[in-house]
Scaffold this active site. Sequence first.
Site, short mmCIF file in Angstrom:
data_model
loop_
_atom_site.label_atom_id
_atom_site.label_comp_id
_atom_site.label_asym_id
_atom_site.label_seq_id
_atom_site.Cartn_x
_atom_site.Cartn_y
_atom_site.Cartn_z
N LYS A 124 -4.07 -6.38 32.15
CA LYS A 124 -3.91 -5.83 30.79
C LYS A 124 -3.77 -6.97 29.79
O LYS A 124 -4.30 -6.89 28.68
CB LYS A 124 -2.67 -4.94 30.76
CG LYS A 124 -2.83 -3.64 31.57
CD LYS A 124 -1.66 -2.71 31.32
CE LYS A 124 -1.34 -1.80 32.48
NZ LYS A 124 -2.30 -0.75 32.75
N GLU A 208 4.61 -4.17 24.27
CA GLU A 208 3.83 -3.46 23.26
C GLU A 208 4.75 -2.62 22.41
O GLU A 208 5.76 -2.11 22.90
CB GLU A 208 2.85 -2.49 23.96
CG GLU A 208 1.54 -3.10 24.33
CD GLU A 208 0.64 -2.12 25.10
OE1 GLU A 208 0.94 -0.92 25.16
OE2 GLU A 208 -0.36 -2.60 25.63
N HIS A 243 3.38 9.27 32.86
CA HIS A 243 2.21 8.44 32.52
C HIS A 243 1.01 8.70 33.42
O HIS A 243 0.11 7.87 33.50
CB HIS A 243 2.58 6.95 32.53
CG HIS A 243 3.74 6.64 31.63
ND1 HIS A 243 3.69 6.81 30.28
CD2 HIS A 243 4.99 6.19 31.90
CE1 HIS A 243 4.86 6.48 29.75
NE2 HIS A 243 5.66 6.10 30.71
N ARG A 299 -14.35 1.38 36.53
CA ARG A 299 -14.78 2.28 37.61
C ARG A 299 -14.99 3.67 37.03
O ARG A 299 -14.74 3.90 35.85
CB ARG A 299 -13.67 2.36 38.65
CG ARG A 299 -12.37 2.78 38.00
CD ARG A 299 -11.25 3.05 38.99
NE ARG A 299 -9.96 3.12 38.32
CZ ARG A 299 -9.46 4.20 37.74
NH1 ARG A 299 -10.15 5.33 37.71
NH2 ARG A 299 -8.29 4.18 37.15
P1 ADP Z 1 -1.41 2.48 33.65
O1 ADP Z 1 -2.50 1.47 33.87
O2 ADP Z 1 -0.21 2.25 34.51
O3 ADP Z 1 -1.91 3.89 33.69
P2 ADP Z 1 -1.58 2.39 30.77
O4 ADP Z 1 -1.46 1.14 30.02
O5 ADP Z 1 -2.95 2.96 30.94
O6 ADP Z 1 -0.86 2.21 32.17
O7 ADP Z 1 -0.66 3.47 30.10
C1 ADP Z 1 -0.42 4.73 30.70
C2 ADP Z 1 0.01 5.74 29.64
O8 ADP Z 1 1.18 5.30 28.96
C3 ADP Z 1 -1.00 5.94 28.54
O9 ADP Z 1 -1.90 6.96 28.86
C4 ADP Z 1 -0.16 6.32 27.35
O10 ADP Z 1 0.11 7.69 27.37
C5 ADP Z 1 1.12 5.60 27.58
N1 ADP Z 1 1.16 4.37 26.79
C6 ADP Z 1 0.62 3.19 27.11
N2 ADP Z 1 0.85 2.26 26.15
C7 ADP Z 1 1.55 2.88 25.20
C8 ADP Z 1 2.13 2.47 23.95
N3 ADP Z 1 2.02 1.22 23.50
N4 ADP Z 1 2.80 3.38 23.23
C9 ADP Z 1 2.95 4.64 23.69
N5 ADP Z 1 2.46 5.07 24.84
C10 ADP Z 1 1.77 4.22 25.60
#
Ligand code: ADP
Length: 667
Positions: A124, A208, A243, A299
Amino acid sequence: MDRSKLYRRFRTLLIANRGEIACRVIRTARAMGLRTVAVYSEADRDAMHVALADEAVLLGPARARDSYLNVERLIEAARKTGAEAVHPGYGFLSENAEFAQACYESGLVFVGPTADMMNAMGSKSGSKALMEKAGVPLVPGYHGNAQDDATLAKAAEKVGFPILVKASAGGGGRGMRIVRSADELGPAIVSAKREAKAAFGDDRMLIEKYVDNPRHIEVQIIGDSQGNLLSLFERECTLQRRHQKVIEEAPSPTLNPAQRETVCAAARKAAGAVNYVGAGTIEFVSDGKDVFFIEMNTRLQVEHPVTELITGIDLVEWQLRVAFGEALPLKQGEIKLNGHAVEARVYAENPTKNFMPSVGRISTWRLPAETGGLRIDAGYREGDTVSPYYDAMLAKMIAWAPTRDVAIERLNRGLEESDVRGIVTNIPFLSALMTHPKVRTNAIDTGFIERELAVLTSASPAPGELELCAAVAAVINDERQRAQAAANSPWQTFGWQPVGRRQRSFAFRVGHGAEQKVTLNYGSGPSTLVIGERELAFAITPREGGFDLTLDGVKSSVAAVIDGHELYLRTRNGRFDLHWVDPFGGESEEQTGADKIAAPLPGTVVAVLAEEGATLEKGAPILTLEVMKMEQTLRAPYAGVLKSIKCKVGDIVQEGVELAVIEPSGE
Ligand code: ADP
């Protein structure tokens, strides 16, 4: 790297995965004329994907590490079967750059991006740095290399609380913590690092800004090896639990056309930054207005079917064509958005017990037909076993319609018409989600499910008049069908027009609730049901999976399954689980009600329990009948003298036939 070695025509494809995605890939590959090779673990010998493929190779023990995650054994399986290409599906090794590289080095085409592209987008932090350079909007935050406490604390302070601490290597929501104030930060970092280390072997963190009322929006992209890159609109996956996505839809109901174009352009820019080849997803978090890049998945995603249904494109076919080295068949302007699609993930889990996975044999697997806009991508069949070793997703149900409202309606109907037994599933929970007014109006964010959990997992509603009548109808319908099905049945002429008017009493309850009584009047003249003071004219017409029930002139369809004394009904009011209180099982105070001691159903006399001339108490057993393989004991309806017994053990008796005569005593 030699590009002609990376992407070239092949005839045999190995699918390095299991479950629904392996089945999904096999279907398209076969339709394209490819020979397919499945791989499986010892736990999956009889699995559906093994049965579907042309060939199958045992990888090893159930544990993923020894089978589906074992690079060496996968490459060996390809060698043994002459496979020239590998499709990794999602999960397992799909985003593993070492696996992609190993395939390349073994002369296999990897259906996906190169190891370099995966490495660039895999973390990330790394991908955010890349996106920043490409001018893609990011969530404000810190994704630097320095990982000491002071640096992270300073970054958090600068971003401003609430913030999200995230594992750079993360996935599946692991290694992620929301932090609302400075004093929560230290402990959150410690525990997120611990989790990330265990899950990914990498504990680097990024920070973040936590976007308020967050929504998840992602864009499907696909690139070919000739430099073409397309976006295939967006999906919204805001309905999540911890999540993890539960329901996904396309297009996003939150974006207007201008916002749609903005997010799709940002996604093309993001993928373009690494000259991406293959199918991929650019994920964004949105506050409902703006979108911010969070990560890229290199993917195919679980939720890709919603994109397929609104574009008419088979994404697996396109993945394979790209792997052949072909150019994408359409230009950006030729990709049209048509209607709306919604997907629900069907899991073997128990939402009322904190979503605990459920394992065991699937005794019943009845899903609706794939007509009327419904699509089902399943990885299991009736008789299959859900093992504890892998993800508990059984299938995906996807509905398409011209509008979102109708798509949701279709999906919900599909869920309600499903009947999966032997294991616990989240189908009622999914149905509760699809009918929730806030889901219908899109008044949601990623925290919605957690907040509404109590409502979404509440028990089966109390049955009303319709359900009680449907329950009686289900019992009768079942009895009729069994009688008809029994070959050489002694009661083949069994019907519902015996001479005279008769009654039969039923009692049902939900859980440990109070018994609710229904009396059936039948015989000559129309049948009626009596509940309390109400008497309703009643008729049933059997149908596949249930029957049509006509109550006081109103006909409605009922899906019904009887499992012993458990009844599962679906009426127009929803799903109901009822227990039929057995009047012969000592569960009920119920008496036969009639003066005559008669066979309530056709059956065989298996025991005579009282002698002629005996004085009997009210409720004393007189004889036992075997009906539908269940024993039912007929008892004295009142105290009296047993005048005669008109049958003997072994007799086959028709319904309504008098079996004994009792003369009431005194009074
Ligand atoms: P993972 O790879 O573990 O799935 P992600 O970065 O894709 O993690 O985030 C998973 C979920 O968390 C996202 O779909 C979103 O709903 C929430 N999320 C991620 N980043 C943020 C953020 N900065 N603020 C609010 N919600 C977030």
